[in-house]
Write a protein that holds these residues in place. Structure first.
Motif, PDB file in Angstrom:
ATOM      1  N   ALA A   1       0.837  -1.119  -0.012  1.00 45.55           N
ATOM      2  CA  ALA A   1       0.114  -0.074   0.062  1.00 45.55           C
ATOM      3  C   ALA A   1       0.729   1.375   0.100  1.00 45.55           C
ATOM      4  O   ALA A   1       0.533   2.277  -0.757  1.00 45.55           O
ATOM      5  CB  ALA A   1      -0.656   0.032   1.177  1.00 45.55           C
ATOM      6  N   LYS A   2       2.002   1.263   0.772  1.00 43.15           N
ATOM      7  CA  LYS A   2       2.894   2.322   0.729  1.00 43.15           C
ATOM      8  C   LYS A   2       3.539   2.661  -0.568  1.00 43.15           C
ATOM      9  O   LYS A   2       3.584   3.693  -1.044  1.00 43.15           O
ATOM     10  CB  LYS A   2       4.012   2.277   2.170  1.00 43.15           C
ATOM     11  N   GLU A   3       3.797   1.460  -1.224  1.00 46.86           N
ATOM     12  CA  GLU A   3       4.804   1.794  -2.512  1.00 46.86           C
ATOM     13  C   GLU A   3       3.637   2.170  -3.804  1.00 46.86           C
ATOM     14  O   GLU A   3       3.971   2.976  -4.589  1.00 46.86           O
ATOM     15  CB  GLU A   3       5.128   0.242  -2.706  1.00 46.86           C
ATOM     16  N   ALA A   4       2.158   1.960  -3.487  1.00 47.03           N
ATOM     17  CA  ALA A   4       1.504   2.306  -4.391  1.00 47.03           C
ATOM     18  C   ALA A   4       0.838   3.742  -4.148  1.00 47.03           C
ATOM     19  O   ALA A   4       0.014   4.312  -5.085  1.00 47.03           O
ATOM     20  CB  ALA A   4      -0.074   1.546  -4.294  1.00 47.03           C
ATOM     21  N   GLY A   5       1.180   4.379  -3.050  1.00 48.89           N
ATOM     22  CA  GLY A   5       0.877   5.649  -2.762  1.00 48.89           C
ATOM     23  C   GLY A   5      -0.553   5.779  -2.036  1.00 48.89           C
ATOM     24  O   GLY A   5      -1.030   6.873  -2.223  1.00 48.89           O
ATOM     25  N   ILE A   6      -0.844   4.614  -1.352  1.00 53.94           N
ATOM     26  CA  ILE A   6      -2.418   4.805  -0.916  1.00 53.94           C
ATOM     27  C   ILE A   6      -2.194   5.413   0.527  1.00 53.94           C
ATOM     28  O   ILE A   6      -1.081   5.258   1.398  1.00 53.94           O
ATOM     29  CB  ILE A   6      -2.787   3.292  -0.612  1.00 53.94           C
ATOM     30  N   PRO A   7      -2.537   6.399   1.116  1.00 54.67           N
ATOM     31  CA  PRO A   7      -2.706   7.121   2.422  1.00 54.67           C
ATOM     32  C   PRO A   7      -2.824   5.906   3.502  1.00 54.67           C
ATOM     33  O   PRO A   7      -4.257   5.537   3.427  1.00 54.67           O
ATOM     34  CB  PRO A   7      -3.741   8.238   2.337  1.00 54.67           C
ATOM     35  N   LEU A   8      -1.967   5.938   4.239  1.00 51.30           N
ATOM     36  CA  LEU A   8      -1.981   5.039   5.488  1.00 51.30           C
ATOM     37  C   LEU A   8      -1.917   5.738   6.791  1.00 51.30           C
ATOM     38  O   LEU A   8      -1.488   6.679   6.859  1.00 51.30           O
ATOM     39  CB  LEU A   8      -0.918   4.095   5.482  1.00 51.30           C
ATOM     40  N   GLU A   9      -2.548   5.082   7.793  1.00 54.16           N
ATOM     41  CA  GLU A   9      -2.376   5.268   9.236  1.00 54.16           C
ATOM     42  C   GLU A   9      -2.353   4.236   9.875  1.00 54.16           C
ATOM     43  O   GLU A   9      -2.972   3.224   9.452  1.00 54.16           O
ATOM     44  CB  GLU A   9      -3.619   6.269   9.586  1.00 54.16           C
ATOM     45  N   ILE A  10      -1.461   4.143  10.849  1.00 59.53           N
ATOM     46  CA  ILE A  10      -1.154   2.948  11.669  1.00 59.53           C
ATOM     47  C   ILE A  10      -1.763   2.836  12.934  1.00 59.53           C
ATOM     48  O   ILE A  10      -1.519   3.989  13.636  1.00 59.53           O
ATOM     49  CB  ILE A  10       0.200   2.227  11.487  1.00 59.53           C
ATOM     50  N   THR A  11      -2.694   1.932  13.564  1.00 57.03           N
ATOM     51  CA  THR A  11      -3.020   2.184  15.013  1.00 57.03           C
ATOM     52  C   THR A  11      -2.188   1.118  15.681  1.00 57.03           C
ATOM     53  O   THR A  11      -2.495  -0.029  15.449  1.00 57.03           O
ATOM     54  CB  THR A  11      -4.493   1.887  15.233  1.00 57.03           C
ATOM     55  N   LEU A  12      -1.350   1.388  16.632  1.00 61.77           N
ATOM     56  CA  LEU A  12      -0.786   0.689  17.573  1.00 61.77           C
ATOM     57  C   LEU A  12      -1.561  -0.123  18.525  1.00 61.77           C
ATOM     58  O   LEU A  12      -2.097   0.638  19.606  1.00 61.77           O
ATOM     59  CB  LEU A  12       0.426   1.076  18.228  1.00 61.77           C
TER      60      LEU A  12
END
Length: 373
Positions: free
Chosen positions: A212-223
């Motif tokens: 997803a990161k390589e595809a440029g998709i906006p990400l947020e991670i919840t720990l």
């Protein structure tokens, strides 16, 4: 395919572009002008051409309004956000899950389309797909496309294990979401797979986040911090930072929404009751939740007195504010509490803790005081 969306928003009006964070706040007269231009198939208004190029580098000059702009309808309801639990089924078996049952069932594909139409007509602009794991629902792709075509700003709350699949990547790059929020359960396969109870889950999620990161998709991670991962919180933070995405931390484990206490066994002791002070919530007034069968409630936790959207339609949603207000009253074990203004949980959440017979210190300031004596 439309380039921008003109939409009512919280009794105001805006121009938004899906997949972008910036929005243009406009007066009602401008909204009416855009709506007329689309109806008449006339050119895009000059002010919008200039504003779109300044905000997003988007060139609308020379395009007919009816193809460049999607106009979302006015509504008598004042909802702007919703979560859609498209299916409670999941490919993980997480011990901390707040869902009491994770069954694969719900509306048909056609019914899901009708439900999304109701959400649009209720004013919903921000829509979060959740589950279970939403990406494994057989109708997820079609439902996502339908919601996107309705001009909604979409978020997917996911475990991330399917994000590397080509069909998912193609969907999210061709129809960009507002963001994808991935839950991270540990920094190692040992801790991660222990919570999910699925061997290989850590590897699958890392593969999904990378794709997803390589595809440029906006990400947020919840720990998600539990007894399995509390010793490696710093490593979890470093992992998220390595991907250059925003992150949040969640360490307070709640019972199931039906009051089951099973998830509480995963609570990390040092992370008990660390939530911020509850400062109010628009649930039931500007926000609501919908389960896999089309039942609307004030939120994911407060599921009392649900409204059957499939049979009642929009008229049923008009009852939600009153339902929410009644559930927010400090009743039961919280009646007359002098510490309610600094409580960390809302009344519906306090109720499920009480039904689970959870230790008072896990959710209540009175319990925290007792624990320090």
């Amino acid at each position: 395919m439309h380039q921008v969306v003109a939409t009512p928003q919280d009794e105001k009006f805006a121009i938004v572009r899906q997949g972008e964070r910036k929005a243009l706040h406009i007066p009602r007269a401008y909204y009416n002008e855009v709506a007329s231009a689309v109806t008449e198939r006339s050119p895009v208004p000059g002010w919008l051409i200039d504003a779109a190029e300044a905000a997003w580098g988007l060139r609308l000059s020379g395009q007919p309004s009816d193809t460049a702009i999607l106009v979302r309808p006015l509504t008598t309801l004042n909802f702007s956000r919703a979560t859609y639990e498209i299916n409670q089924g999941c490919n993980f078996g997480c011990e901390h899950c707040f869902l009491p049952d994770r069954k694969f069932m719900g509306l048909s594909g056609e019914e899901k389309g009708h439900l999304l139409t109701l959400l649009r007509d209720a004013g919903v602009l921000w829509l979060q797909f959740t589950g279970g794991e939403p990406t494994i629902d057989p109708d997820f792709h079609a439902a996502y496309r339908t919601a996107y075509d309705m001009g909604m700003l979409l978020e997917i709350l996911t475990n991330g294990s399917r994000l590397h699949h080509p069909a998912v990547i193609n969907l999210l790059t061709s129809l960009p979401p507002h963001k994808i929020t991935v839950s991270l359960y540990g920094a190692t396969a040992e801790s991660f797979d222990a919570l999910t109870q699925r061997a290989g889950s850590f590897k699958a999620v890392m593969k999904g986040i990378t794709a997803a990161k390589e595809a440029g998709i906006p990400l947020e991670i919840t720990l998600i911090i539990t007894k399995y991962s509390a010793h490696e919180v710093e490593a979890m933070r470093e992992l998220a930072d390595r991907y250059g995405v925003s992150r949040k931390e969640y360490g307070t484990i709640s019972p199931t929404y039906k009051g089951g206490n099973e998830p509480l066994a995963t609570q990390a002791e040092d992370w008990v009751n660390r939530s911020s002070v509850f400062a109010g919530c628009p649930a039931g007034h500007r926000f609501f939740h919908v389960d896999p069968h089309g039942w609307a409630t004030m939120c994911k936790i407060g599921r009392e007195n649900p409204v059957n959207l499939m049979s009642e339609g929009l008229s049923g949603l008009a009852r939600l504010p009153g339902i929410a207000d009644s559930q927010m009253l400090r009743s039961g074990g919280c009646a007359g509490c002098r510490l309610s203004k600094t409580c960390r949980v809302c009344r519906p959440l306090a109720k499920v803790y009480q039904e689970a017979k959870a230790p008072l210190r896990t959710y209540c300031q009175h319990g925290m005081k007792e624990a320090t004596k």
